[in-house]
Design a protein around this motif. Sequence first.
Motif, PDB file in Angstrom:
ATOM      1  N   VAL A  65      11.448   3.014  14.956  1.00  0.00           N
ATOM      2  CA  VAL A  65      11.559   3.323  13.522  1.00  0.00           C
ATOM      3  C   VAL A  65      12.101   4.734  13.311  1.00  0.00           C
ATOM      4  CG1 VAL A  65      10.210   3.710  11.429  1.00  0.00           C
ATOM      5  CG2 VAL A  65       9.800   1.684  12.812  1.00  0.00           C
ATOM      6  N   ALA A  69      15.746   5.688  11.727  1.00  0.00           N
ATOM      7  CA  ALA A  69      15.853   6.563  10.554  1.00  0.00           C
ATOM      8  C   ALA A  69      16.790   7.742  10.834  1.00  0.00           C
ATOM      9  CB  ALA A  69      14.476   7.058  10.147  1.00  0.00           C
ATOM     10  N   THR A  97      19.167   8.536  -0.580  1.00  0.00           N
ATOM     11  CA  THR A  97      19.056   7.895   0.735  1.00  0.00           C
ATOM     12  C   THR A  97      17.993   8.569   1.596  1.00  0.00           C
ATOM     13  OG1 THR A  97      20.911   9.199   1.595  1.00  0.00           O
ATOM     14  CG2 THR A  97      21.420   6.987   0.778  1.00  0.00           C
ATOM     15  N   MET A 100      14.688   7.250   0.259  1.00  0.00           N
ATOM     16  CA  MET A 100      14.502   5.858   0.690  1.00  0.00           C
ATOM     17  C   MET A 100      14.156   5.779   2.170  1.00  0.00           C
ATOM     18  SD  MET A 100      17.569   4.012  -1.484  1.00  0.00           S
ATOM     19  CE  MET A 100      17.710   2.728  -0.279  1.00  0.00           C
ATOM     20  N   THR A 101      14.790   6.610   2.974  1.00  0.00           N
ATOM     21  CA  THR A 101      14.472   6.649   4.403  1.00  0.00           C
ATOM     22  C   THR A 101      13.024   7.058   4.619  1.00  0.00           C
ATOM     23  OG1 THR A 101      16.767   7.192   4.929  1.00  0.00           O
ATOM     24  CG2 THR A 101      15.117   7.668   6.617  1.00  0.00           C
ATOM     25  N   TYR A 104      10.775   4.087   3.675  1.00  0.00           N
ATOM     26  CA  TYR A 104      10.802   3.024   4.683  1.00  0.00           C
ATOM     27  C   TYR A 104      10.077   3.420   5.958  1.00  0.00           C
ATOM     28  CZ  TYR A 104      14.150   0.554   1.729  1.00  0.00           C
ATOM     29  OH  TYR A 104      14.756  -0.099   0.688  1.00  0.00           O
ATOM     30  N   TRP A 107       6.351   3.254   5.213  1.00  0.00           N
ATOM     31  CA  TRP A 107       5.954   1.851   5.142  1.00  0.00           C
ATOM     32  C   TRP A 107       5.863   1.235   6.545  1.00  0.00           C
ATOM     33  CZ3 TRP A 107       9.530  -2.506   2.961  1.00  0.00           C
ATOM     34  CH2 TRP A 107       8.799  -3.687   2.827  1.00  0.00           C
ATOM     35  N   ALA A 108       6.865   1.520   7.392  1.00  0.00           N
ATOM     36  CA  ALA A 108       6.862   0.983   8.758  1.00  0.00           C
ATOM     37  C   ALA A 108       5.668   1.503   9.549  1.00  0.00           C
ATOM     38  CB  ALA A 108       8.172   1.335   9.445  1.00  0.00           C
TER      39      ALA A 108
END
Length: 115
Positions: A65, A69, A97, A100-101, A104, A107-108
């Motif tokens: 992850v 990223a 971006t 958002m990265t 994510y 979240w991961a």
Amino acid sequence: MVTNVTSFGRSGLYDWMIQRVTAVVLLAYTLFIVGYLLLTPDLDFNQWNSLFENIAMRIFSLMLVLSFAAHAWIGLWCVTTDYIPMTGLRFLVQSVTGFMTFVYVTWAIQVIWGI
């Protein structure tokens, strides 16, 4: 002329090295998963679940992850600096971006570690 508003003082060599290192991590993870799937033809949910409950696999997944990223961020940074000449718009796109990265990746981490 392109102004590097979001470069944070990085050098091109640093970006190149990060891209290569993260690509190796992405390849290693992909080869591992493909190999695991090929070597376990009768895979069921319990086996798959026990694989991802293993601490080494969780760390490897976290490496994936973070590598994904970093790899994506550097790639998107290069694309935006090449194709968006207006500094304000480029900063906005890079900020979105980047946010958002971050979302994510957070979240991961929650999915991988069950937080």
